[in-house]
Design an enzyme around this catalytic site. Structure first.
Site, mmCIF file in Angstrom:
data_model
loop_
_atom_site.group_PDB
_atom_site.id
_atom_site.type_symbol
_atom_site.label_atom_id
_atom_site.label_comp_id
_atom_site.label_asym_id
_atom_site.label_seq_id
_atom_site.Cartn_x
_atom_site.Cartn_y
_atom_site.Cartn_z
ATOM 1 N N CYS A 62 -39.974 -41.304 36.425
ATOM 2 C CA CYS A 62 -39.323 -40.646 37.555
ATOM 3 C C CYS A 62 -38.250 -39.692 37.038
ATOM 4 C CB CYS A 62 -38.699 -41.666 38.505
ATOM 5 S SG CYS A 62 -37.315 -42.577 37.778
ATOM 6 N N CYS A 73 -35.687 -41.088 34.691
ATOM 7 C CA CYS A 73 -36.090 -41.138 33.272
ATOM 8 C C CYS A 73 -35.841 -39.786 32.603
ATOM 9 C CB CYS A 73 -37.573 -41.494 33.154
ATOM 10 S SG CYS A 73 -38.037 -43.060 33.901
ATOM 11 N N ASP A 91 -43.354 2.075 35.003
ATOM 12 C CA ASP A 91 -43.436 3.144 34.013
ATOM 13 C C ASP A 91 -44.718 3.916 34.307
ATOM 14 O OD1 ASP A 91 -43.178 4.583 31.484
ATOM 15 O OD2 ASP A 91 -44.814 3.299 30.807
ATOM 16 N N ASP A 95 -46.012 -1.072 29.681
ATOM 17 C CA ASP A 95 -47.195 -1.382 28.875
ATOM 18 C C ASP A 95 -46.861 -2.223 27.650
ATOM 19 O OD1 ASP A 95 -45.975 0.431 27.247
ATOM 20 O OD2 ASP A 95 -47.490 1.986 27.424
ATOM 21 N N ASP A 100 -41.573 -0.206 25.946
ATOM 22 C CA ASP A 100 -40.793 -0.522 27.144
ATOM 23 C C ASP A 100 -39.987 -1.803 26.997
ATOM 24 O OD1 ASP A 100 -41.684 1.701 28.573
ATOM 25 O OD2 ASP A 100 -43.515 0.683 29.179
#
Length: 789
Positions: free
Chosen positions: A32, A35, A472, A675, A679
C-alpha cells in the site's frame, strides 16, 4: 562590523556539487501507499541520497545518490532490513535480465490464479456460516461452529500467514501498513470468537466466519488487483520481449556465409550481422547488403511495413519480413533505440504526478489515523453511544446474534469491538497509493504501443495545464526536404528541361538544401549533368559555373544585379507572386541574360492542417516560429488559417527560446514541438517539450514527450493521451478520497442511530478490496477507451 571573508568561507560558497548517479532497485512485498512512504523514508535517511521515488505498481525505486557517499548495495541492504526484500539492478536491462523479469511476472500470475481459487473457496464456506445465522440454510458439518473455528484457524495459518507476518513486522518497525490493519481486524475477530467458544459462560456469540470472509475478500481483491497490474504492464513486457537473445556474425567480405551465433550482449559496434526473413533485428545498424521490408510497428505504432535498401537504418527489435540482409552494427546494448525506449517507459512509470503529493502525505499517516479512529469508535459506542441509544444493539449485532443471552456489558463490548474492527478493515490506503501509478502505467503503455513516449506523471500534469503549442517550422511543420515546384523559362531558347539540367550542373558543386532539391528534380527526370568548370559559390547569394563556353549564374535577385544582369519587371513580378505563396525563387542567367526562374518549396507535412484544427478544437492556441523570411512564414500561416500575429519569421535558435520565454512571461503554459536536432534549448525552455523524429540523441535527452513516428498527427494524439491519463488520475484520487470519507464513518456506525445500518467486518473487508480493485480497473478502462477511438 564587516569582516573580510576567510578562505574557508569562500571555498564553502563555491564548493562544487558532487556528481550523482541513479540506482534502480527492485522491491518486493509492498502492499500500500504506507509501504511506499516507508521505503522512501528509509532511502531518504541514507547519507548521500539526493532523492528517492518509489512506484507501488511496478515495484521499483529510482534513487539519485552521490557515489562517494553511498553505494547501491548499501541502499539494497537498508530497504531489505526494513522488511522489503530488495535487489539492486543495472539500469541497462540486458536481454537475460529482461527474460528473467518476464518469467517472474508469468510465475506471479500463476500464483494469482491459485490465490483466486483459494479465496473463492474460503468466501463460499464463510457465506455458508452467514446463511446459517440468518436462518436461511443449514448444511450438516459445514454450518457447525467447530468447522468454522477450524476454517478460520487454517486460513490464518496458511493462505493469510504472509499478511499477518508482514503486518506484525511493519508494526514492530514503527511503520504500520495496510497489512497491519487487516491483521489487527482479522485477529481481533478471531480471538474474540475463540474466547466466546472456550468461555461460553460469557454469553458472547462466535463469529469465526467474519475473519474468514474478511481475509478471503482481501486475498481475492489482491489477486484481481495483481492481475490488473499485469495487464497494465503489457506494453513494457512486450517491449522487453522484443529484445532478441542471439545474433549471427558474418565477415564483411563473405556476407553470404551462414555466420556464427553469439549472445547479443557480446556484439560490438562495426561488426556485420546476417538477418533472415522472420527474424528480429538484434541491434541497431545500417543495411549493408540486401533489400527487405521491415515491420516497425512495435516501436512506432505504424502498421505499414517499411522498405529498406542499403544505407538505411534498422532498429533492434523490428521484424525483418521479406529478404535476407546484412547489417553493419551502429548501436548495441543500452544505446539502441529499443533500449532507450524501455528506459524511457520505465522512468515514466516511476515519476509521480505532483497531484499525488497530497495522497502520499495522507497515506503516510493513514494507518495511525485509522487505528486512532478505531479506538475512538470503540470508546464512543461503549461509553456513550449504546447507553444513549440502547435500541440499536440488535441492529449492530445483526440477526445472527442476540443480546438477550448475554450481559449488557458483554453485548456493549461485542458491538463496540465489531464496529472498531469494521473501521480498521474498511479503511483503504491502497486506493490512494494506486491512483496515480496504475493510470500512468496504463497510459504510458498505450503510448509505447503507439510510439508516443511520455516521460512521467509530472509531464501528464503539465500537459493538462497547457494553453499554447508552438511549432518550429522547418523540419517539423515542413518535411525539411525542399522540392522544385516551378521551372519557368524566360527565354524561348530554353525549355524547362534545359533550365533544370543547367541548374543541376551548376549546383553539383554545392551542398546547400536548395541545390539538393534541384539535383533531385533533375535525377527524377533522368537528366545527365553537363561538363562544367570554374565553380564558385557566395554564401547567401548564389553559385556560378562555366558550362561549355557559357557562364551560368544561379541565385537571388541581388546576386544577379551585382553581375549587371538586367531583370525586367515581368520577371520580378512573377518572382514576387511565387514568394508570396511561400516559395524560394532562384534567378538563373546565362552570360548577361536572364533565362529562367526556378521556385523551390519545403512542403507542409501531411496532416499539418488537420493537426492544427484538432489542437484548436482542444482549446489550445497555436503559434509558429520560423527561420525563413516573413513572406514564406505568412504563406504557411495562410495555408493553416492562422492569424499572422501567431507566426514569427526570421527567428534564430536563440530567438526561439526568447519567444517561448515571452509567452511564458505573459502567463501562458507553452508546449514546444521541434525536430530534436537543433531545438534542444527551446525544448528545454518550454513547459512541455515534444520531439518528432526521436532517433536523435537530443530528442531523447531533452524532450518531455518523444514521438517515435515522424508524424504531426501524433502531436495531438500525445496531448490527447496525456489529458486522458491525467483525468484518470484525478478520477482515481477522487474515488479513493470519497470512498474513505464515506465508508469510514459508515463502518463506525454513523447511520446506526438514524437508520439502524452498520457494516460487519467481513463485508467491510469486501468493500476495502473492491475499492483497490476499482481504481485499477478504472485505469484499465483507459485502454478500452483508446482501443475504441
Amino acid at each position: 562590523m564587516q569582516t573580510a571573508s576567510t578562505p574557508d568561507t569562500d571555498q564553502s560558497q563555491t564548493a562544487p556539487i558532487p556528481p550523482t548517479a541513479t540506482a534502480v532497485l527492485n522491491i518486493s512485498q509492498m502492499k500500500c501507499a504506507g509501504c511506499v512512504r516507508t521505503v522512501e523514508t528509509r532511502l531518504s535517511q541514507c547519507e548521500g541520497v539526493v532523492s528517492a521515488t518509489v512506484n507501488l505498481v511496478t515495484e521499483i525505486a529510482a534513487v539519485e545518490y552521490v557515489p562517494s557517499q553511498v553505494t547501491p548495495d548499501l541502499l539494497e541492504q537498508t530497504v531489505t532490513a526494513a522488511g522489503f526484500p530488495t535487489q539492486a539492478r543495472n539500469t541497462d536491462m540486458t536481454q537475460a535480465a529482461a527474460q528473467s523479469w518476464v518469467a517472474q511476472k508469468a510465475a506471479e500470475q500463476r500464483t494469482c490464479i491459485r490465490q483466486v481459487a483459494i479465496a473463492t473457496l474460503l468466501l463460499l464456506f464463510s457465506t455458508v456460516g452467514h446463511l446459517k445465522h440468518l436462518g436461511w440454510l443449514e448444511i450438516p458439518i459445514l454450518s457447525s461452529i467447530g468447522f468454522h473455528a477450524l476454517l478460520a484457524t487454517l486460513t490464518l495459518v496458511l493462505p493469510a500467514r504472509a499478511i499477518l507476518v508482514d503486518g506484525w513486522h511493519s508494526a514492530r518497525l514503527g511503520f504500520p501498513n495496510m497489512n497491519t490493519l487487516v491483521s489487527l481486524g482479522a485477529l481481533s475477530a478471531y480471538l474474540t470468537s475463540l474466547v466466546a467458544l472456550l468461555l461460553p459462560n460469557l454469553g458472547w456469540e462466535c463469529f469465526f466466519d467474519e475473519p474468514v470472509m474478511l481475509l478471503s475478500f482481501i486475498l481475492l481483491g489482491r489477486a484481481l488487483e495483481e492481475r490488473a497490474r499485469f495487464r497494465a504492464a503489457d506494453a513494457l513486457r512486450s517491449l522487453l520481449n522484443l529484445q532478441p537473445t542471439l545474433a549471427r556474425v558474418v565477415s564483411r567480405f563473405e556476407t553470404s556465409q551462414s555466420g556464427i551465433e553469439i549472445p547479443v550482449e557480446q556484439v560490438q559496434v562495426g561488426e556485420w550481422l546476417r538477418v533472415l526473413p522472420g527474424e528480429k533485428m538484434p541491434v541497431d545498424g545500417l543495411v549493408a547488403t540486401g533489400q527487405t521490408t521491415v515491420d516497425e510497428s512495435m516501436l512506432t505504432g505504424e502498421s505499414m511495413p517499411v522498405s529498406k535498401q542499403p544505407g538505411d537504418k534498422v532498429a533492434a527489435g523490428t521484424l525483418n519480413q521479406s529478404g535476407v540482409i546484412t547489417l553493419k552494427v551502429t548501436q548495441t546494448g543500452s544505446d539502441t533505440v529499443l533500449s532507450r525506449m524501455i528506459a524511457l517507459v520505465e522512468t515514466a512509470q516511476t515519476r509521480k504526478a505532483p497531484i499525488q503529493g497530497l495522497a502520499d502525505v495522507i497515506s503516510g499517516y493513514f494507518t495511525y489515523g485509522v487505528l486512532g479512529l478505531a479506538a475512538l469508535t470503540f470508546l464512543f459506542w461503549y461509553f456513550v453511544g449504546l447507553p444513549l441509544w440502547p435500541e440499536v444493539m440488535q441492529s449492530a449485532l445483526g440477526p445472527m446474534h442476540s443480546h438477550h443471552h448475554m450481559s449488557p456489558m458483554s453485548a456493549a463490548w461485542l458491538v463496540s469491538l465489531k464496529l472498531a474492527i469494521s473501521v480498521v478493515v474498511i479503511a483503504c490506503p491502497c486506493a490512494l497509493g494506486l491512483a496515480t501509478p496504475t493510470a500512468i502505467l496504463v497510459g504510458s503503455g498505450i503510448g509505447a504501443e503507439r510510439g508516443l513516449l511520455i516521460r512521467g506523471g509530472d509531464i501528464l500534469e503539465q500537459v493538462h495545464h497547457l494553453d499554447t503549442v508552438v511549432f518550429d517550422k522547418t523540419g517539423t511543420l515542413t518535411a525539411g526536404q525542399p522540392q522544385v515546384s516551378d521551372c519557368i523559362p524566360w527565354d524561348d531558347s530554353y525549355s524547362e528541361k534545359d533550365l533544370l539540367q543547367l541548374a543541376a550542373t551548376v549546383e553539383s558543386g554545392t551542398h546547400h538544401p536548395l541545390a539538393a532539391a534541384i539535383r533531385q528534380a533533375a535525377d527524377r527526370q533522368q537528366l545527365p549533368l553537363l561538363e562544367a568548370t570554374a565553380f564558385a559559390t557566395k554564401a547567401g547569394f548564389g553559385t556560378v559555373a562555366t558550362v561549355g563556353h557559357q557562364h551560368v549564374r544561379l541565385g537571388n535577385r541581388s546576386w544577379l544585379t551585382q553581375a549587371d544582369i538586367s531583370l525586367d519587371d515581368g520577371a520580378i513580378q512573377t518572382a514576387q507572386k511565387l514568394a508570396q505563396t511561400g516559395k524560394t525563387v532562384i534567378y538563373m542567367a546565362v552570360d548577361t541574360d536572364l533565362v529562367g526562374l526556378i521556385a523551390v518549396v519545403d512542403p507542409l507535412r501531411e496532416n499539418a492542417q488537420a493537426t492544427f484544427e484538432r489542437l484548436q478544437g482542444m482549446g489550445l492556441k497555436v503559434h509558429i516560429l520560423s527561420g525563413d523570411r516573413q513572406a514564406a512564414a505568412d504563406a504557411i500561416a495562410a495555408q493553416l488559417n492562422l492569424p499572422t500575429e501567431q507566426v514569427q519569421a526570421e527567428v534564430t535558435p536563440e530567438g526561439k527560446v526568447n519567444a517561448i520565454t515571452q509567452l511564458q512571461t505573459a502567463g501562458q503554459r507553452v508546449g514546444f514541438v521541434g525536430d530534436g536536432i537543433n531545438d534542444a534549448p527551446a525544448l528545454a525552455q518550454a513547459n512541455v517539450g515534444i520531439a518528432l523524429n526521436s532517433g536523435t540523441e537530443a530528442a531523447m535527452e531533452t524532450a518531455d514527450i518523444v514521438l517515435m513516428r515522424d508524424s504531426l498527427a501524433d502531436v495531438a494524439e500525445a496531448l490527447h493521451l496525456s489529458r486522458a491519463t491525467f483525468n484518470k488520475i484525478r478520477q482515481n484520487l477522487a474515488w479513493a478520497f470519497t470512498y474513505n470519507l464515506v465508508c469510514i464513518p459508515l463502518a463506525a456506525g454513523a447511520l446506526l442511530p438514524v437508520a439502524g445500518i452498520s457494516l460487519n467486518p467481513g463485508f467491510a473487508g469486501g468493500f476495502m478490496a473492491f475499492s483497490s480493485v476499482s481504481v485499477v480497473v478504472n485505469s484499465l478502462l483507459l485502454r478500452w477507451q483508446f482501443r475504441n477511438e
